[in-house]
Design an enzyme around this catalytic site. Structure first.
Site, short mmCIF file in Angstrom:
data_model
loop_
_atom_site.label_atom_id
_atom_site.label_comp_id
_atom_site.label_asym_id
_atom_site.label_seq_id
_atom_site.Cartn_x
_atom_site.Cartn_y
_atom_site.Cartn_z
N CYS A 122 32.32 43.60 41.43
CA CYS A 122 33.11 42.40 41.74
C CYS A 122 34.38 42.28 40.91
O CYS A 122 35.16 41.34 41.11
CB CYS A 122 32.25 41.16 41.56
SG CYS A 122 30.77 41.19 42.60
N HIS A 167 32.16 34.22 47.52
CA HIS A 167 32.39 35.37 46.64
C HIS A 167 32.80 36.57 47.49
O HIS A 167 32.00 37.14 48.22
CB HIS A 167 31.11 35.67 45.86
CG HIS A 167 31.30 36.64 44.74
ND1 HIS A 167 32.44 37.40 44.57
CD2 HIS A 167 30.47 36.98 43.71
CE1 HIS A 167 32.31 38.17 43.51
NE2 HIS A 167 31.13 37.93 42.97
N PHE A 222 28.64 43.57 38.58
CA PHE A 222 27.41 44.29 38.29
C PHE A 222 27.72 45.58 37.55
O PHE A 222 28.72 46.25 37.81
CB PHE A 222 26.68 44.64 39.60
CG PHE A 222 25.94 43.48 40.22
CD1 PHE A 222 25.81 42.27 39.59
CD2 PHE A 222 25.36 43.64 41.47
CE1 PHE A 222 25.11 41.22 40.17
CE2 PHE A 222 24.65 42.59 42.07
CZ PHE A 222 24.54 41.38 41.41
N HIS A 228 35.67 33.49 36.79
CA HIS A 228 34.89 34.27 37.76
C HIS A 228 33.97 33.31 38.51
O HIS A 228 33.88 33.39 39.74
CB HIS A 228 34.09 35.35 37.03
CG HIS A 228 33.40 36.31 37.94
ND1 HIS A 228 34.06 37.02 38.92
CD2 HIS A 228 32.09 36.68 38.02
CE1 HIS A 228 33.20 37.78 39.57
NE2 HIS A 228 32.00 37.59 39.04
N LYS A 239 35.73 29.91 44.11
CA LYS A 239 34.59 30.37 44.92
C LYS A 239 33.83 29.22 45.56
O LYS A 239 33.07 29.43 46.51
CB LYS A 239 33.66 31.24 44.08
CG LYS A 239 34.24 32.61 43.71
CD LYS A 239 33.24 33.46 42.96
CE LYS A 239 33.78 34.85 42.66
NZ LYS A 239 34.82 34.85 41.61
N GLU A 258 29.69 32.82 31.09
CA GLU A 258 31.15 32.66 31.10
C GLU A 258 31.56 31.36 30.42
O GLU A 258 32.53 31.33 29.67
CB GLU A 258 31.67 32.70 32.53
CG GLU A 258 33.19 32.67 32.61
CD GLU A 258 33.74 32.87 34.01
OE1 GLU A 258 34.95 33.15 34.14
OE2 GLU A 258 32.97 32.74 34.98
#
Length: 408
Positions: A164, A337, A395, A303, A332, A314
């Protein structure tokens, strides 16, 4: 602050997202904070049957040409976004020096839809029914290759895959190519079309997707009631040039790409370091590249996936490094996403935030996590920004942070 001679300026932006086709359509929808998640007929019968699709996309109209069907959706989105970005920059493939134009495009999965379709043909109808275009449509590098063909760009042509964070990694890599004098123009960004039955089933099995009863409120970044992300698709592409070259063309640009930082968590395959050590390292490296201190950061496009683990890690990192001074948002809540495209789309929106002095809202944020009252709520707000960051994590522990300043 005027752009220095060696600064990299974003001169063009192109977007294809669930918030709209085109830069302005996406910006307006994101600033309105309207969620785009909806039930998806193609996901019917799965544990999670909703997603964020690009609305009204017609390959025959948007991509054009005689055979738009020869491209997977992730390539179609990339082509449309790249053409808009190049036009926005006031450039033309018919007149530029293609040898000095680089393409760097990120994707988490490449042609996932094509892979699923062709595998279905193989298992149900035999090898003779597999398309000869299967591999050119599916291979993850092919969107970058097709952009090179479409744009007559013969400079370095690269694919980045950091899950991502792929789109942000592509932009940072392109900035490096400009610094190395490997090109004069870089077309960089990310594209993904992972709203497929196999991908949706896999993410649901992992427990990564929201199981909300209401798709519209499912994506809830930094909210105490968040329970996962909403799968989405699209593309974001930027045109990057040296500030001196842009000025010589009489182009102002949207924002300066002031810094890029990357790191790895080296922690776990799908869970972030709970202490955010890798994210902090990338953030500090981006600030160092921008010759900036943490107390100079005015805004962060986080993010902010809406998953319990990511948002907590985060948030802890932002509070530890930046405190509660900067405004923080996650788009998002509106877009879902976009996987490998997320970092590029959010970089573009961060550049527009800097240029236009407006911070998009975090849709569906009703009960912020403790200590995060500074996260932008459900309405956009004006703010003059001297330095902004865009965070992207993936990931595998991939982290990428981009820093932006006004052109001046």
């Amino acid at each position: 602050m005027n752009a220095a001679a060696d600064d990299v300026v974003i001169t063009g932006i192109g977007l294809v997202t669930p918030a709209g086709i085109g830069r302005e359509a996406t910006w307006e929808h994101v600033c309105a904070g309207r969620p785009t998640a909806a039930r998806d007929p193609e996901l019917a019968g799965l544990p999670v049957d909703f997603a964020c699709r690009v609305p009204g996309f017609d390959a025959r109209e948007q991509v054009g040409g005689r055979r738009p069907w020869q491209y997977d959706r992730y390539t179609q989105y990339a082509l449309v976004a790249a053409r808009e970005a190049v036009a926005d920059a006031g450039l033309s493939p018919q007149s530029w020096e293609g040898d000095r134009v680089a393409v760097v495009l990120g994707s988490a999965a490449g042609g996932a839809g094509t892979f699923e379709e062709q595998h279905g043909r193989l298992t149900s109808r035999g090898p003779g029914m597999v398309s000869p275009l299967f591999l050119p449509m599916f291979l993850p590098n092919m969107a970058a290759g097709q952009l090179g063909i479409d744009l007559r760009a013969r400079g370095p042509n690269l694919h980045t895959s950091t899950a991502c964070a792929s789109g942000a990694t592509a932009i940072g890599t392109a900035c490096g190519l400009l610094a190395q004098d490997a090109c004069d123009i870089a077309v960089a960004g990310g594209s993904d079309a992972m709203v497929t039955r196999l991908c949706a089933a896999g993410f649901a099995k992992m427990g990564a997707l929201s199981r909300s009863c209401d798709p519209q409120t499912a994506s809830r970044p930094f909210d105490a009631d968040r329970d996962g992300f909403v799968l989405a698709e699209g593309a974001g592409v930027l045109v990057l040039e040296r500030a001196a070259d842009a000025r010589a063309r009489g182009v102002h640009g949207h924002a300066v790409l002031a810094g890029y930082g990357a790191s790895a968590d080296a922690h776990q395959a799908v869970a972030p370091d709970p202490h955010g050590a890798g994210a902090e390292l990338a953030l500090r490296r981006a600030l160092a590249a921008a010759h900036a201190r943490p107390d100079e950061v005015d805004h962060v496009n986080a993010h902010g996936t809406g998953t319990p683990l990511n948002d907590s890690a985060e948030a802890a990192t932002l509070l530890r490094v930046l405190g509660d001074r900067p405004s923080v948002t996650s788009v998002k809540g509106t877009t879902g996403h976009l996987m490998g495209a997320a970092g590029a789309v959010e970089a573009a929106l961060t550049a527009l935030t800097v240029a236009r002095g407006a911070v998009p809202p975090t849709a569906n944020l009703q009960r912020p996590l403790p200590g995060l009252d500074f996260v932008t709520g459900c309405r956009a707000r004006p703010q003059q920004i001297g330095l902004a960051l865009s965070n992207s994590f993936g990931f595998g522990g991939h982290n990428a942070v981009l820093a932006f300043r006004p052109v001046g």
